[in-house]
Design a protein around this motif. Structure first.
Motif: not given
Length: 169
Positions: A150-155
């Protein structure tokens, strides 16, 4: 006017159903379908060992923060009324080697009675759908699932070729 270089090269564009980056909205849609048993009506009834609960799929909320997936959902039973359950899954860093592992709370958060009866079912469906998403992503590419972060609001989904076993062609 010059032809686009991709078209000129004769390269076929691929459209993937599961992209490398999955938004909270796209994950919520997949979770609604999984929690709804293959469809996503506003509400469904779960039945288990003689107990029933109304699941308000239209209340589902997904939040993706750095390394964390938080999913909230309202359930309603005659005995308890309506209450929210919350599952939090924490993933390793993108630099770590544990690409398909997550940790979570021992007990699902939220309405205590609903969590005690339905929390594990809720958490298991969420985890199963996350793994299903990684498998779909990899299968579309002819690869094996490798990572889920999970990075920067995304999977962020990763896939790689299956390792070759020694002695096999």
């Amino acid at each position: 006017m010059a032809e686009h270089p991709i078209a000129a090269a004769g390269v076929t564009r691929r459209h993937y159903e599961v992209t490398d980056l999955v938004s909270a909205e796209a994950l919520a849609a997949r979770l609604r379908t999984a929690l709804g048993g293959g469809s996503a009506p506003p509400q469904v009834v779960w039945e288990d060992r003689g107990a029933e609960v109304l699941v308000h799929l239209d209340s589902l909320r997904v939040h993706l923060a750095d390394r964390v997936v938080v999913v909230g959902l309202d359930l309603e039973a005659v005995e308890t009324g309506r209450g929210q359950l919350v599952v939090q899954l924490v993933f390793g860093s993108a630099r770590g080697k544990a690409g398909l592992l997550a940790s979570t709370d021992e007990q699902v958060r939220g309405h205590a009675q609903l969590a005690a009866r339905w929390g594990l079912v809720f958490r298991d469906v969420i985890w199963a759908e996350l793994l299903h998403t990684t498998r779909d992503h990899a299968a579309e590419r002819g690869l094996a699932p490798q990572s889920l972060h999970v990075l920067e609001g995304h999977l962020r989904l990763g896939a790689a070729p299956l390792p070759r076993l020694a002695g096999r062609g």
